[in-house]
Design an enzyme around this catalytic site. Structure first.
Site, PDB file in Angstrom:
ATOM      1  N   PRO A 130      -2.207  -6.469   4.743  1.00  0.00           N
ATOM      2  CA  PRO A 130      -1.892  -6.291   3.319  1.00  0.00           C
ATOM      3  C   PRO A 130      -2.539  -7.375   2.465  1.00  0.00           C
ATOM      4  O   PRO A 130      -2.664  -8.520   2.902  1.00  0.00           O
ATOM      5  CB  PRO A 130      -0.364  -6.406   3.263  1.00  0.00           C
ATOM      6  CG  PRO A 130       0.058  -6.995   4.550  1.00  0.00           C
ATOM      7  CD  PRO A 130      -1.031  -6.780   5.548  1.00  0.00           C
ATOM      8  N   GLU A 131      -2.984  -6.999   1.301  1.00  0.00           N
ATOM      9  CA  GLU A 131      -3.490  -7.968   0.334  1.00  0.00           C
ATOM     10  C   GLU A 131      -2.442  -8.104  -0.776  1.00  0.00           C
ATOM     11  O   GLU A 131      -1.370  -7.507  -0.697  1.00  0.00           O
ATOM     12  CB  GLU A 131      -4.857  -7.525  -0.215  1.00  0.00           C
ATOM     13  CG  GLU A 131      -5.905  -7.392   0.899  1.00  0.00           C
ATOM     14  CD  GLU A 131      -7.297  -7.017   0.379  1.00  0.00           C
ATOM     15  OE1 GLU A 131      -7.624  -7.355  -0.770  1.00  0.00           O
ATOM     16  OE2 GLU A 131      -8.051  -6.376   1.130  1.00  0.00           O
TER      17      GLU A 131
END
Ligand SMILES: [Zn+2]
Length: 324
Positions: free
Chosen positions: A2-3
């Site tokens: 995830p960013e």
């Protein structure tokens, strides 16, 4: 992995059931995630009220009423889900009823809001820790992190300053968490495309004291903000593991201009999107409209390319992207 937009999406999902709630019970189903839980983790959280649920880079920060902060990181595959008694509304919405715990459910919080918040992490690169609020920025987790890409610090001049004198490619600098925290492969590719900057441009060129360099840095700062905000509005990008706390998938993967679109037409100029490998990671880019650096501005589109009029303004591109 995830960013920032995916983590922010998770935060927005958890906020209504966590903020203001007292932690009534914590159950650990194993002694560690990426690292061991801190000593007396359960006892230190029990009875504490969560004053606010914030975020720094990719860390979720639950401020507790005793001056400590519960830090949580999703790692590669971590996710939260929310359950609540059948029919019970929390902040105006209902949640799935309590169910049997599943494989990889590692931490369970029972909250006074009536919600059960469950952290699931198959690969166990996630992390939880308790840190005093007063020492938070100097904690081993947050120390050395770069600027917050959606914070007040993000600006053209700040990027120019960060990149000044650096010969490394722009892409590498954008995903360097010591400079800017929270941007990874996906949003770096999308931001460079929006700013029409080549991924292999030596980053230092954006730090030059010329009007063109300044304009390039300004365009990049704007592109970063825009792409992150649009991704958050779409619930993040669900490629493999990301789910919102509500269980829904994010939608932004349908709006990528270049990421994972090798061989497809550029949404701005219809040139075929290419992929190159930088530091072992794929970079997706348009070789036509991203080929110039700020010192060689695109004064006109290359002949032979059919550029739709609506796509030449940034708002036109944005609306196209949101409605692919
Ligand atoms: Zn293009």
């Amino acid at each position: 992995m995830p960013e920032l937009p995916e983590v922010e999406t998770v935060r927005l999902g958890l906020k209504p059931v966590m903020e203001g709630a007292v932690i009534e019970r914590v159950s650990l189903r194993r002694p560690d995630l990426r690292s061991p839980f801190p000593p007396r983790f359960v006892q230190r959280l029990k009875g504490r009220r969560i004053v606010a649920l914030g975020r720094r880079a990719k860390y979720l920060l639950a401020d507790l009423d005793d001056g400590n902060v519960l830090l949580m990181h999703l790692g590669m595959s971590g996710s939260f889900r929310i359950e609540a008694e059948d029919g019970r509304k929390i902040a105006g919405r209902t949640y799935p009823p309590p169910s049997a715990l599943r494989a990889h459910d590692h931490v369970v919080f029972d909250l006074s809001s009536g919600a059960r918040v469950i952290f699931n992490d198959p690969r166990r690169f996630g992390m939880m820790d308790i840190v005093p609020r007063s020492g938070l920025e100097d904690s081993r987790h947050l120390k050395g992190l770069g600027i917050e890409p959606l914070g007040n610090e993000m600006s053209g001049p700040k990027l120019a300053d960060l990149f000044k004198g650096r010969s490394a490619p722009l892409k590498a600098m954008l995903i360097d968490q010591r400079l800017i925290a929270g941007i990874g492969n996906i949003y770096a590719c999308e931001a460079m495309w929006r700013a029409k900057l080549a991924p292999d441009l030596p980053a230092g060129r954006l730090g030059a004291a010329t009007p063109r360099a300044r304009a390039g840095a300004e365009a990049l700062a704007t592109a970063i903000r825009e792409v992150l905000n649009e991704a958050i509005a779409a619930g993040g990008s669900s490629l493999r593991d990301h789910r919102r706390a509500s269980g829904e998938l994010g939608e932004f993967q349908h709006s990528f201009a270049v990421y994972d679109r090798e061989g497809e037409p550029c949404p701005r100029c219809a040139t075929v999107i290419r992929r190159m490998v930088q530091s072992g990671r794929s970079t997706f880019y348009c070789p036509a409209c991203q080929r110039r650096g700020p010192d060689r501005p695109m004064t006109q589109w290359p002949s032979g390319l059919n550029v739709p009029a609506a796509s030449q303004s940034s708002s036109g591109v944005g609306s196209r992207l949101m409605n692919p």
